[in-house]
Structures are given as structure tokens and as C-alpha cells.
Design a protein around this motif. Sequence first.
Motif, PDB file in Angstrom:
ATOM      1  N   ASP A   1      -8.181   3.081  -0.973  1.00  0.00           N
ATOM      2  CA  ASP A   1      -9.528   3.130  -0.468  1.00  0.00           C
ATOM      3  C   ASP A   1     -10.096   1.669  -0.260  1.00  0.00           C
ATOM      4  O   ASP A   1     -10.393   1.495   1.071  1.00  0.00           O
ATOM      5  CB  ASP A   1     -10.855   3.890  -0.487  1.00  0.00           C
TER       6      ASP A   1
ATOM      7  N   GLY B   1      -4.400   6.184   4.290  1.00  0.00           N
ATOM      8  CA  GLY B   1      -5.224   6.358   2.847  1.00  0.00           C
ATOM      9  C   GLY B   1      -5.562   7.534   3.273  1.00  0.00           C
ATOM     10  O   GLY B   1      -6.004   8.120   2.006  1.00  0.00           O
ATOM     11  N   ARG B   2      -5.206   8.403   3.787  1.00  0.00           N
ATOM     12  CA  ARG B   2      -5.325  10.142   3.969  1.00  0.00           C
ATOM     13  C   ARG B   2      -4.787  10.607   2.857  1.00  0.00           C
ATOM     14  O   ARG B   2      -4.753  11.324   2.086  1.00  0.00           O
ATOM     15  CB  ARG B   2      -5.488  10.302   5.444  1.00  0.00           C
TER      16      ARG B   2
ATOM     17  N   MET C   1       0.546  -1.054   0.059  1.00  0.00           N
ATOM     18  CA  MET C   1       0.079   0.158  -0.078  1.00  0.00           C
ATOM     19  C   MET C   1       1.049   1.279   0.266  1.00  0.00           C
ATOM     20  O   MET C   1       0.300   2.257  -1.230  1.00  0.00           O
ATOM     21  CB  MET C   1      -0.643   0.281   0.759  1.00  0.00           C
TER      22      MET C   1
ATOM     23  N   THR D   1     -11.091   7.578   5.915  1.00  0.00           N
ATOM     24  CA  THR D   1     -10.170   7.883   6.505  1.00  0.00           C
ATOM     25  C   THR D   1      -9.899   8.857   7.326  1.00  0.00           C
ATOM     26  O   THR D   1     -10.048  10.018   7.350  1.00  0.00           O
ATOM     27  CB  THR D   1      -8.847   8.234   5.706  1.00  0.00           C
TER      28      THR D   1
ATOM     29  N   HIS E   1      -7.239  -0.138   2.193  1.00  0.00           N
ATOM     30  CA  HIS E   1      -7.531   0.503   2.904  1.00  0.00           C
ATOM     31  C   HIS E   1      -8.359  -0.733   3.482  1.00  0.00           C
ATOM     32  O   HIS E   1      -8.213  -0.821   4.982  1.00  0.00           O
ATOM     33  CB  HIS E   1      -8.331   1.454   3.275  1.00  0.00           C
ATOM     34  N   ASP E   2      -9.460  -0.655   3.205  1.00  0.00           N
ATOM     35  CA  ASP E   2     -11.171  -1.006   3.913  1.00  0.00           C
ATOM     36  C   ASP E   2     -10.421  -2.468   3.999  1.00  0.00           C
ATOM     37  O   ASP E   2     -10.828  -3.114   4.943  1.00  0.00           O
ATOM     38  CB  ASP E   2     -12.095  -1.303   2.685  1.00  0.00           C
TER      39      ASP E   2
ATOM     40  N   GLU F   1      -7.628  -3.224   6.634  1.00  0.00           N
ATOM     41  CA  GLU F   1      -8.241  -3.371   8.042  1.00  0.00           C
ATOM     42  C   GLU F   1      -9.257  -4.167   8.591  1.00  0.00           C
ATOM     43  O   GLU F   1      -9.439  -4.487   9.804  1.00  0.00           O
ATOM     44  CB  GLU F   1      -8.928  -2.002   8.000  1.00  0.00           C
TER      45      GLU F   1
ATOM     46  N   VAL G   1      -2.673   2.029   8.261  1.00  0.00           N
ATOM     47  CA  VAL G   1      -3.543   1.809   7.388  1.00  0.00           C
ATOM     48  C   VAL G   1      -4.120   3.051   7.335  1.00  0.00           C
ATOM     49  O   VAL G   1      -4.335   3.214   6.012  1.00  0.00           O
ATOM     50  CB  VAL G   1      -4.597   0.989   7.521  1.00  0.00           C
ATOM     51  N   ALA G   2      -4.709   3.516   7.558  1.00  0.00           N
ATOM     52  CA  ALA G   2      -5.594   5.323   8.076  1.00  0.00           C
ATOM     53  C   ALA G   2      -4.946   6.011   7.577  1.00  0.00           C
ATOM     54  O   ALA G   2      -5.267   7.184   6.298  1.00  0.00           O
ATOM     55  CB  ALA G   2      -6.188   5.057   9.266  1.00  0.00           C
TER      56      ALA G   2
END
Lengths: 221, 221
Positions: free
Chosen positions: A53, A91-92, A19, B220, A56-57, A60, A87-88
Motif C-alpha cells: 500500500d 495495489g488491488r 511493485m 485501491t 502504491h501511495d 501514485e 498502480v491501482a
Amino acid sequence: MREIYHNDLDSVVNELVVMSDSIQIAVRDATRALLEADLQLAERVISGDTRVDAMHDQLEQRTFTILARQSPVAGELRTLVAVIQMVAALGRMGDLAAHIAKIARLRFPDHAIPEPLTENFRRMSRLAQDMVGNVGRILAERNLEEAKHLAEQDEEMDDLRSQQFRVILGSDWQHGVETAVDVALLGRYYERIADHAVSMGRRIIYVITGDLPEGENWPTT
Amino acid sequence: MREIYHNDLDSVVNELVVMSDSIQIAVRDATRALLEADLQLAERVISGDTRVDAMHDQLEQRTFTILARQSPVAGELRTLVAVIQMVAALGRMGDLAAHIAKIARLRFPDHAIPEPLTENFRRMSRLAQDMVGNVGRILAERNLEEAKHLAEQDEEMDDLRSQQFRVILGSDWQHGVETAVDVALLGRYYERIADHAVSMGRRIIYVITGDLPEGENWPTT
């Protein structure tokens, strides 16, 4: 059972590395789209954010499942909670790369960044790419020195941002309000990407040592 | 043992409510400092951010301890992971309130925001305060309707931001590049506070239902 668990743990860390590589590429492409006024590339970064995204999902959710099934403690619990937070942050960062690409798209066929600032943005982008691209690997390798180095790189980012303000607020600025506002917001996006990398570095220090870096506030994403 | 555990769980959620109240006050005071060019109040918000960071660290650590000692599953695990993520979001909102106060301090004794935009910023601030101040209670009460309502409030925030851009990029803008840049960055800070509240709302929906809101990306921070 424990072996499967450790495989799971390694596998989420490896996914985090993948990622972080994807975000590095998104920042590179968003910057190229911005500096070369490349609409197709801008569109590719914007639509690619959906994939980020989704990563990310998925990541997580997998980390959450390990937490629920394995009830880890100590260093492993720290690692899994850090993965959820990292991970957050990734994603950001992906969102921020998409924001950069959206300004490139908004100003097309014009260039959003005027010539006197292109080198500054090129350097910001290289720094951000370097930080984002390394951070996954730094966790995987538990590399304390490189985790600390991220905060030093961030100082260079702050210097580049200060330079931008001097240019857009200088008395010889010829490019108008709209371009100045674009520069200020774009500079903010790159700066935030670097901030997230620094936060991730602090998380990694916590994972390795169990302690927060001395004199540092707890990172917030 | 289970009773102590449930007390612990209730207590971190209550602390989150207290933290969200503190951020609401920080946003209120930062805005007052900004619109009234009140240096003392700006300083108070900036130094108060250290307390917000301390609340963040403490609450995160307590949540982590519950995770480590109690090995929660299902809804309780979802709640605790959501608390860790929401604490990070609140910490970040506190940083953003401090950023607003720093611009007030930087421009003192001048007003950073010119008259034609004060009412716009007042409305942004009221909206942000409302969202931040409610979000802790919405989790404590498991209030699904109000959690969903946060996304609607965010649309109003986006409209206010669009209005700002129309003003600063309009042909009759008389306040120069520096003020336009301040407005663009300040608008971004308020917008981000609202975004964090929306993310927290989605987390709460996940805690209550176990499902992500339909058609929504995972939030996020």
C-alpha cells in the motif's frame, strides 16, 4: 528540464516493475502459506500488504506530481494515466494476495484446500505469478505481443476455475460446505488477480498504439 | 478558453452523477431479478452492462482530452484524476451488478437465495444502492460529511456479510453446497460494490481537502 522529465517518467515505470515483482512474491508466498498451512508465512504476507500500500501511495503521488509539473501530452500523458491505473490494479492484487493468506490463517492448523484440489490451486498460482510478474516489464519494454498474450493466459485461469466448480459441486464432494465456500472464494481471488493483469495488458496496448484492442471493452479495475 | 474549460470540468462531473444513477438502477434490478427469479430482468441487467461500459469509455476519454488540452494543476488536476479513478470504480460496480444477474439467470427458474437469507440480501442491496446512488452527487456537491459517511455504511455491509456466513456455515443449513457457494459469492459482490463506493468517498475527500483521510490507507479500486 526535458531530460529530468524523461528520467522521472522512466523512474516511475521502473518503480512499477519493482511493485509488480513484489506482488508476484506475495502471490507465491500466500499460495505456499495456503497449501502448506504455514501460519508464519501467512502472517508475513498479511503484514507485507502495508508495504505494498505504501508503494502504491508513493508511486501514485510521484506520477501525480509529474502530471502537475510537466503537463505531458499524447503518448507521455497516456503512459502516466496508465501508470496511475496500473498502480491501482497492483495495489488491488496485493490486497487479494493478503485475502488468500487470511484464509490460510483462519483455517490453521488445518489445510484450507483439500488434497484433490491442491494441484489445481498450484497451477492457478503459477499462472497468476507469471502474469503479475511480467506485466511491469511488459510496460517497460513496450512489448505488444506479450501484452496480448496476457488475455490468452487468462483463458487457462478460467478453465482452472471451472474445474474447481465441477469438483466442489460434484456428487462425490466429501469436504463439506465450509471448504467448498473457501475454494469458491479463493478461486475468485486468483481469477481477479489474473483479470487485473489482463486489464493492465490492455492499458499497455493503449499506451503503445493509442488504440483499444479490437473488439474489447475498455478494461475496468 | 477558461470558461469552456470549467464547463467541460462540470460536465464530466455531471456525467459521473448520471453514471452513478445508472449503476444504482442496475444494482436494484439485479437484486430484484435475484430475489424474484426474474429471468427477463436478469437479461436486461446483463445486456445493459454494455451501455455502462460505453459510458465508462466515453467519460474516461473526455476526461483524458481535458487533461491533454488544458494542463490543469492543483485542485482541478486532483478532480480530473479522481474522475478517471471513479469512472473505473463505477464501471467495475456495473460488472458486479451483472455478475449478480448472471447467478439469477443460472439458477432460473429456481431462486438462488433461500428464504432465510432474502431479507439479508434485500438489506445489502438497499445499502449498496444508497451508497452508489449518492457517490456521484457527493462529488458534485463536494460534500465532505457525506463522503465520510460512506465508510460508516460500509461497516453495516460487513455485518450483513458476517451474518450470511453464520447462516451458511451453521449446523442447521439445509440448502446444500451449491446454494452456500452462491450466497458466498453474491455476498462478496455486494461487499465489493460497497468497497468501491468507500474508495470513491476517499477520493472525494482527497479532492476537497488535498489530504488523505487520517489513518486510512490510500484506496485501491
